[in-house]
Write a protein that holds these residues in place. Structure first.
Motif, PDB file in Angstrom:
ATOM      1  N   LYS A 140     -27.947   7.632 -76.092  1.00 53.31           N
ATOM      2  CA  LYS A 140     -28.792   6.642 -75.995  1.00 53.31           C
ATOM      3  C   LYS A 140     -27.975   5.269 -76.353  1.00 53.31           C
ATOM      4  O   LYS A 140     -28.443   4.313 -75.905  1.00 53.31           O
ATOM      5  N   THR A 141     -26.819   5.388 -77.093  1.00 53.32           N
ATOM      6  CA  THR A 141     -26.078   4.078 -77.211  1.00 53.32           C
ATOM      7  C   THR A 141     -25.684   3.706 -75.631  1.00 53.32           C
ATOM      8  O   THR A 141     -25.862   2.342 -75.315  1.00 53.32           O
ATOM      9  N   VAL A 190     -27.140   4.132 -72.994  1.00 47.39           N
ATOM     10  CA  VAL A 190     -28.233   3.554 -72.221  1.00 47.39           C
ATOM     11  C   VAL A 190     -28.596   2.298 -72.804  1.00 47.39           C
ATOM     12  O   VAL A 190     -28.997   1.278 -71.803  1.00 47.39           O
ATOM     13  N   ALA A 191     -28.669   1.940 -73.804  1.00 45.74           N
ATOM     14  CA  ALA A 191     -28.971   0.593 -74.429  1.00 45.74           C
ATOM     15  C   ALA A 191     -27.960  -0.295 -74.157  1.00 45.74           C
ATOM     16  O   ALA A 191     -28.251  -1.426 -73.759  1.00 45.74           O
ATOM     17  N   ARG A 192     -26.536  -0.002 -74.075  1.00 48.07           N
ATOM     18  CA  ARG A 192     -25.546  -0.870 -73.397  1.00 48.07           C
ATOM     19  C   ARG A 192     -25.681  -1.328 -72.318  1.00 48.07           C
ATOM     20  O   ARG A 192     -25.313  -2.358 -72.008  1.00 48.07           O
ATOM     21  N   LEU A 193     -26.201  -0.262 -71.383  1.00 45.16           N
ATOM     22  CA  LEU A 193     -26.473  -0.602 -69.950  1.00 45.16           C
ATOM     23  C   LEU A 193     -27.561  -1.601 -70.075  1.00 45.16           C
ATOM     24  O   LEU A 193     -27.557  -2.615 -69.137  1.00 45.16           O
ATOM     25  N   PHE A 194     -28.550  -1.594 -70.569  1.00 43.86           N
ATOM     26  CA  PHE A 194     -29.754  -2.482 -70.603  1.00 43.86           C
ATOM     27  C   PHE A 194     -29.366  -3.752 -70.845  1.00 43.86           C
ATOM     28  O   PHE A 194     -29.573  -4.796 -70.284  1.00 43.86           O
ATOM     29  N   VAL A 195     -28.388  -3.770 -71.990  1.00 45.83           N
ATOM     30  CA  VAL A 195     -27.840  -5.222 -72.375  1.00 45.83           C
ATOM     31  C   VAL A 195     -27.123  -5.667 -71.327  1.00 45.83           C
ATOM     32  O   VAL A 195     -27.209  -7.101 -71.059  1.00 45.83           O
ATOM     33  N   LEU A 255     -27.133  -5.229 -68.055  1.00 46.05           N
ATOM     34  CA  LEU A 255     -27.726  -5.456 -66.857  1.00 46.05           C
ATOM     35  C   LEU A 255     -28.516  -6.756 -67.078  1.00 46.05           C
ATOM     36  O   LEU A 255     -28.717  -7.673 -66.320  1.00 46.05           O
ATOM     37  N   GLY A 256     -29.266  -6.936 -68.304  1.00 47.85           N
ATOM     38  CA  GLY A 256     -29.753  -8.191 -68.865  1.00 47.85           C
ATOM     39  C   GLY A 256     -29.141  -9.343 -68.807  1.00 47.85           C
ATOM     40  O   GLY A 256     -29.760 -10.683 -68.610  1.00 47.85           O
ATOM     41  N   GLU A 257     -27.806  -9.267 -69.104  1.00 49.82           N
ATOM     42  CA  GLU A 257     -27.037 -10.167 -69.323  1.00 49.82           C
ATOM     43  C   GLU A 257     -26.379 -10.797 -67.906  1.00 49.82           C
ATOM     44  O   GLU A 257     -25.391 -11.465 -67.803  1.00 49.82           O
TER      45      GLU A 257
END
Lengths: 167, 167
Positions: free
Chosen positions: B147-148, B150-155, B157-159
């Protein structure tokens, strides 16, 4: 090389559009219900609460739901393998106490909160509302933001479900 | 109502663009190194490995790195609070064994793998390469998707960092 996909650029690239859209999503849109115990709870009872509620983190609170500490599976496991008696140990001894806790608020953009989770290497953040008691600033616990919430949002956005749910 | 942002629609909306872009990102682009123990390791040594490597999940393997089981913090914590002696208990007793394990592969799109994590309520997936031993299909462990990740990828991409890193 990046494969061509069927759309035209509009001055911003796709990832800028992601940022625009994702920045509208707030913590309150995806947060979970907090699971709390009293500061005087034993470590054993905190673990039982974790299993009953199926959460990886519980928050220790003072009367009024004021945030005092965070207890993770990792914290309890460390104590448990040390051969300690979890029944005799209050969560106070093993929790991460205020003011060391990284928190978020319902109004914070999910992206900023997710970055706190990654940068601070924690599994979840208490979602809090700042309030005042006897002139001291304290935090009332109103929610829980986890890596699971973030990963689920990623899946939903990726499946194209985000546009209707989060605007 | 959704606030207006500074771009024009091009037939696809922003979330379709996200899907297009994110679908190009594979598990191998964001996976972590797997942490493995032998099936004969004690539960105690598995926990020590978790703390030394700072991971929430270790994989139990047979000779050749063949996946046999998954051990999470939750699995060990359950045994620990039951008053069992972790030194005398092999991980075999408490691990989730094959073929019950949900796996992913380096070539799988991250989105599909993240959906497996959410749908199966697990913290991580072993990244495997299918191979054959004595005519039986087995999985060699080649990575770990959490999950880490995935969460890091989300951050990222969002940046707006995703476009260059993952194409």
């Amino acid at each position: 090389a990046r494969p061509k996909v069927g759309y035209y650029y509009t001055g911003k690239d796709a990832f800028s559009l992601i940022t625009d859209q994702v920045s509208l999503i707030k913590v309150r849109d995806i947060q979970s219900v907090p699971v709390v115990v009293s500061c005087n709870t034993s470590a054993y009872d905190a673990v039982v609460t974790m299993f009953l509620e199926d959460v990886g983190t519980v928050f220790a609170v003072e009367p009024g739901g004021i945030l005092a500490g965070v207890i993770s599976r990792k914290d309890v496991l460390k104590i448990a393998i040390g051969g300690n008696d979890l029944h005799k140990m209050p969560v106070k001894v093993l929790m991460t106490p205020m003011p060391k806790i990284v928190v978020t608020t319902p109004d914070e953009p999910v992206l900023a909160a997710a970055k706190k989770i990654i940068d601070n290497e924690v599994d979840s953040l208490p979602v809090v509302s700042a309030t005042s008691t006897l002139g001291n600033k304290v935090y009332e616990v109103v929610g829980r933001l986890t890596k699971t919430n973030v990963a689920r949002l990623f899946v939903e956005l990726g499946e194209g479900k985000g546009g209707n749910n989060y605007s």
